[in-house]
Design a protein around this motif. Structure first.
Motif, PDB file in Angstrom:
ATOM      1  N   ARG A   1     -15.458 -27.868  95.422  1.00  0.00           N
ATOM      2  CA  ARG A   1     -15.496 -27.516  94.121  1.00  0.00           C
ATOM      3  C   ARG A   1     -16.488 -27.968  93.026  1.00  0.00           C
ATOM      4  O   ARG A   1     -16.575 -29.128  92.928  1.00  0.00           O
ATOM      5  CB  ARG A   1     -14.177 -27.792  93.719  1.00  0.00           C
ATOM      6  CG  ARG A   1     -13.717 -27.295  92.176  1.00  0.00           C
ATOM      7  CD  ARG A   1     -12.367 -27.829  91.678  1.00  0.00           C
ATOM      8  NE  ARG A   1     -12.330 -29.251  91.576  1.00  0.00           N
ATOM      9  CZ  ARG A   1     -11.419 -30.006  91.066  1.00  0.00           C
ATOM     10  NH1 ARG A   1     -10.252 -29.487  91.174  1.00  0.00           N
ATOM     11  NH2 ARG A   1     -11.619 -31.373  91.000  1.00  0.00           N
TER      12      ARG A   1
ATOM     13  N   ALA B   1      -3.366 -28.583  81.881  1.00  0.00           N
ATOM     14  CA  ALA B   1      -4.397 -29.674  82.050  1.00  0.00           C
ATOM     15  C   ALA B   1      -5.872 -29.050  82.256  1.00  0.00           C
ATOM     16  O   ALA B   1      -6.651 -29.727  81.663  1.00  0.00           O
ATOM     17  CB  ALA B   1      -3.983 -30.381  83.468  1.00  0.00           C
TER      18      ALA B   1
ATOM     19  N   HIS C   1      -0.762 -27.257  91.084  1.00  0.00           N
ATOM     20  CA  HIS C   1      -1.243 -28.610  91.354  1.00  0.00           C
ATOM     21  C   HIS C   1       0.046 -29.356  91.740  1.00  0.00           C
ATOM     22  O   HIS C   1       1.174 -28.984  91.269  1.00  0.00           O
ATOM     23  CB  HIS C   1      -1.778 -29.467  90.139  1.00  0.00           C
ATOM     24  CG  HIS C   1      -2.382 -30.598  90.378  1.00  0.00           C
ATOM     25  ND1 HIS C   1      -1.476 -31.590  90.373  1.00  0.00           N
ATOM     26  CD2 HIS C   1      -3.501 -31.135  90.409  1.00  0.00           C
ATOM     27  CE1 HIS C   1      -2.401 -32.936  90.689  1.00  0.00           C
ATOM     28  NE2 HIS C   1      -3.682 -32.457  90.546  1.00  0.00           N
TER      29      HIS C   1
ATOM     30  N   HIS D   1      -7.750 -37.087  79.454  1.00  0.00           N
ATOM     31  CA  HIS D   1      -9.098 -37.596  80.275  1.00  0.00           C
ATOM     32  C   HIS D   1     -10.029 -36.264  80.776  1.00  0.00           C
ATOM     33  O   HIS D   1     -11.111 -36.204  80.942  1.00  0.00           O
ATOM     34  CB  HIS D   1      -8.937 -38.374  81.336  1.00  0.00           C
ATOM     35  CG  HIS D   1      -8.011 -37.777  82.492  1.00  0.00           C
ATOM     36  ND1 HIS D   1      -8.718 -37.380  83.860  1.00  0.00           N
ATOM     37  CD2 HIS D   1      -6.653 -37.644  82.841  1.00  0.00           C
ATOM     38  CE1 HIS D   1      -7.980 -36.809  84.359  1.00  0.00           C
ATOM     39  NE2 HIS D   1      -6.565 -36.998  83.957  1.00  0.00           N
TER      40      HIS D   1
ATOM     41  N   ASN E   1      -6.766 -25.276  88.695  1.00  0.00           N
ATOM     42  CA  ASN E   1      -7.858 -26.437  88.918  1.00  0.00           C
ATOM     43  C   ASN E   1      -8.491 -26.041  90.066  1.00  0.00           C
ATOM     44  O   ASN E   1      -9.426 -26.477  90.191  1.00  0.00           O
ATOM     45  CB  ASN E   1      -7.123 -27.582  88.985  1.00  0.00           C
ATOM     46  CG  ASN E   1      -6.378 -27.988  90.149  1.00  0.00           C
ATOM     47  OD1 ASN E   1      -5.626 -27.148  90.710  1.00  0.00           O
ATOM     48  ND2 ASN E   1      -6.578 -29.140  90.742  1.00  0.00           N
TER      49      ASN E   1
ATOM     50  N   THR F   1       0.838 -35.243  84.323  1.00  0.00           N
ATOM     51  CA  THR F   1       1.798 -35.539  85.360  1.00  0.00           C
ATOM     52  C   THR F   1       3.084 -36.318  84.670  1.00  0.00           C
ATOM     53  O   THR F   1       4.129 -36.000  85.186  1.00  0.00           O
ATOM     54  CB  THR F   1       1.198 -36.713  86.415  1.00  0.00           C
ATOM     55  OG1 THR F   1       0.085 -35.933  86.811  1.00  0.00           O
ATOM     56  CG2 THR F   1       2.003 -36.879  87.426  1.00  0.00           C
TER      57      THR F   1
ATOM     58  N   ALA G   1     -13.380 -30.850  86.320  1.00  0.00           N
ATOM     59  CA  ALA G   1     -11.792 -30.710  86.651  1.00  0.00           C
ATOM     60  C   ALA G   1     -11.073 -31.918  86.988  1.00  0.00           C
ATOM     61  O   ALA G   1      -9.811 -32.083  86.516  1.00  0.00           O
ATOM     62  CB  ALA G   1     -11.544 -29.754  87.358  1.00  0.00           C
ATOM     63  N   ALA G   2     -11.695 -32.720  87.826  1.00  0.00           N
ATOM     64  CA  ALA G   2     -11.213 -33.967  88.008  1.00  0.00           C
ATOM     65  C   ALA G   2     -11.104 -34.999  86.940  1.00  0.00           C
ATOM     66  O   ALA G   2      -9.811 -35.129  86.276  1.00  0.00           O
ATOM     67  CB  ALA G   2     -11.821 -34.552  89.049  1.00  0.00           C
TER      68      ALA G   2
HETATM   69  N1  7TS Z   1      -2.190 -30.103  86.561  1.00  0.00           N
HETATM   70  C1  7TS Z   1      -3.542 -29.326  86.732  1.00  0.00           C
HETATM   71  C2  7TS Z   1      -3.603 -28.052  86.530  1.00  0.00           C
HETATM   72  C3  7TS Z   1      -4.262 -30.246  87.217  1.00  0.00           C
HETATM   73  O1  7TS Z   1      -5.409 -29.978  87.506  1.00  0.00           O
HETATM   74  C4  7TS Z   1      -4.165 -31.790  87.199  1.00  0.00           C
HETATM   75  C5  7TS Z   1      -5.269 -32.985  87.669  1.00  0.00           C
HETATM   76  C6  7TS Z   1      -2.864 -32.316  86.621  1.00  0.00           C
HETATM   77  C7  7TS Z   1      -1.926 -31.263  86.433  1.00  0.00           C
HETATM   78  C8  7TS Z   1      -2.693 -33.849  86.806  1.00  0.00           C
HETATM   79  O2  7TS Z   1      -2.985 -34.166  85.778  1.00  0.00           O
HETATM   80  P1  7TS Z   1      -3.251 -35.878  85.585  1.00  0.00           P
HETATM   81  O3  7TS Z   1      -4.226 -36.177  84.450  1.00  0.00           O
HETATM   82  O4  7TS Z   1      -1.759 -36.157  85.096  1.00  0.00           O
HETATM   83  O5  7TS Z   1      -3.766 -36.657  86.815  1.00  0.00           O
HETATM   84  N2  7TS Z   1      -6.285 -32.104  88.355  1.00  0.00           N
HETATM   85  C9  7TS Z   1      -7.310 -32.672  89.216  1.00  0.00           C
HETATM   86  C10 7TS Z   1      -8.175 -32.174  89.932  1.00  0.00           C
HETATM   87  O6  7TS Z   1      -8.312 -30.917  89.858  1.00  0.00           O
HETATM   88  N3  7TS Z   1      -9.188 -33.167  90.571  1.00  0.00           N
HETATM   89  O7  7TS Z   1      -8.548 -34.336  90.212  1.00  0.00           O
HETATM   90  C11 7TS Z   1      -7.431 -33.961  89.402  1.00  0.00           C
END
Ligand code: 7TS
Length: 416
Positions: A389, A212, A133, A235, A185, A106, A41-42
């Motif tokens: 997690r 995401a 998030h 990613h 997430n 984001t 998920a990361a």
């Molecule tokens: N929204 C959700 C639901 C997410 O899980 C994440 C990142 C983002 C937005 C942001 O995504 P980014 O690619 O723009 O950074 N989530 C996580 C997580 O759960 N662990 O590390 C990043």
């Protein structure tokens, strides 16, 4: 611990060993143990097809896009726009004009907050949820501070679900946008977003879905979801970092002012004024992440090759197995128990700090994330400083889940 849960046979259609060979990074050892990567998920790992597509782009086709007439520029433009078309098909957008490349989920949310957000006035409301998030909280909070609008919040339940009992009260004549997460997430909860879209659209209020954590796990169809915006990151769906997507309904994007300004987003510039380019280029100022888009296109090809339906089925098997296996660990409570979940297993273990546990698991070769998962409001609601997690991908195995459980038992011994 009780007896090991029963294993369901591997679906013959999905050759997990062959799939795992597609991901070079999974072949390594960490602290002398085979890597069990349970932090998808990361960010998820990348198949060789994606790595090679990015590498091939730089080796053979690299040039800037949408400008020069030379051969490489043509190839680079075709590769970038080809990736856009793959993404359009992947989410079933009606037109590639509705697919804007961003740095990730984001940036896509920030784009909407900066551009669509310009129409907000004091007294207006933005509705998010308690499950979000930080990426789907902070941009709206900042927008509210700039405009005098108010951030309202759909409450959550102790099971990690949305409490929609008062949805019709929360969506009112002051609401200008509803922005909610498709799949959580932290808990894996698959939210009933169709219901939210329906309630918002009954008042002609647009809806943004943060996808995401949805696009890697199951087919997403923006037209059948009916949302106005949909955002996701490459990613997390086996593509490169630094590339993501904003889907926006064309009629709505047409009404929105530019986000960033500069090259490529213009049609003509003079010192008297600037005429902006058409969609989607109007929202892509400057040289974009061309190689990232190419890699995302390759990730889409890879996912479609394996099949999103098969991926979803495989991950549901891993989730069911993992849930049962973790429940057998003494003192462990799973946090987030919605009936409809993606393969995310958040948990706490009595008398054990998640951070310490993460380190001990790492020494067993098991990679998990610990902490608040960028969802501090949800943690605060549950009265937890954080969770551990394990987030699973279709390339994970039942053996890796077993290793997580074994490593947890070991951690309990060490820390207990
Ligand atoms: N929204 C959700 C639901 C997410 O899980 C994440 C990142 C983002 C937005 C942001 O995504 P980014 O690619 O723009 O950074 N989530 C996580 C997580 O759960 N662990 O590390 C990043």
């Amino acid at each position: 611990m009780t007896a090991a849960p029963e294993r369901r046979p591997e679906r013959p259609a999905l050759d997990i060993e062959a799939i795992r060979r597609d991901f070079p990074i999974l072949q390594q050892q960490v602290h002398g143990q085979p890597l069990a990567y349970l932090d998808n998920a990361a960010t998820s790992q990348k198949p060789a097809a994606v790595i090679e597509a990015v590498s091939r782009y730089y080796r053979e086709d690299n040039a800037n896009i949408h400008r020069a007439v030379h051969t490489l520029a043509d190839r680079a433009t075709a590769a970038y726009e080809g990736a856009r078309e793959k993404v359009r098909r992947f989410i079933n957008a009606g037109s590639s004009r509705e697919v804007v490349f961003t740095r990730g989920a984001t940036e896509a949310i920030n784009l909407v907050a900066a551009s669509f957000g310009q129409r907000l006035r004091e007294g207006d409301e933005i509705l998010v949820s308690h499950l979000e998030h930080h990426a789907n909280i902070v941009p709206w909070q900042q927008l509210c501070e700039r405009t005098g609008a108010t951030l309202r919040v759909i409450p959550m339940t102790a099971t990690g679900e949305l409490d929609l009992a008062d949805l019709d009260g929360l969506i009112n004549e002051r609401t200008r946008l509803v922005s909610v997460v498709h799949v959580s997430n932290v808990f894996g909860t698959i939210n009933p977003v169709e219901r939210i879209v329906e309630a918002a659209h009954a008042r002609e209020i647009p809806v943004l879905l943060d996808g995401a954590q949805a696009t890697p796990h199951a087919p997403v169809d923006v037209q059948s979801l009916g949302c106005d915006f949909y955002v996701f990151s490459g990613h997390k769906m086996y593509g490169p970092t630094g590339i993501g997507v904003l889907y926006g309904r064309e009629a709505l994007l047409e009404t929105m002012p530019p986000y960033q300004t500069g090259g490529d987003m213009i049609r003509t510039v003079s010192f008297e004024g600037t005429e902006f380019n058409e969609l989607p280029f109007r929202f892509e100022a400057g040289t974009p992440n061309i190689a990232g888009a190419v890699g995302l296109g390759a990730a889409v090809d890879y996912l479609e090759g394996v099949g999103l339906e098969r991926i979803a089925a495989r991950e549901q098997e891993l989730l069911a197995y993992g849930t049962q296996a973790l429940e057998s660990v003494e003192g462990l409570s799973i946090v987030g128990t919605a009936p409809r979940k993606a393969a995310v297993l958040s948990f706490v273990v009595e008398d054990m700090h998640p951070g310490d546990m993460g380190t001990i698991l790492d020494h067993q070769g098991v990679a998990v994330r610990t902490g608040h998962h960028c969802a501090m409001p949800a943690m605060q609601f549950l009265g937890l400083p954080g969770t551990t997690r394990a987030s699973l991908a279709f390339y994970n195995t039942f053996e890796e889940v077993d290793r997580l459980v074994k490593a947890l038992a070991f951690a309990r011994e060490v820390l207990g």
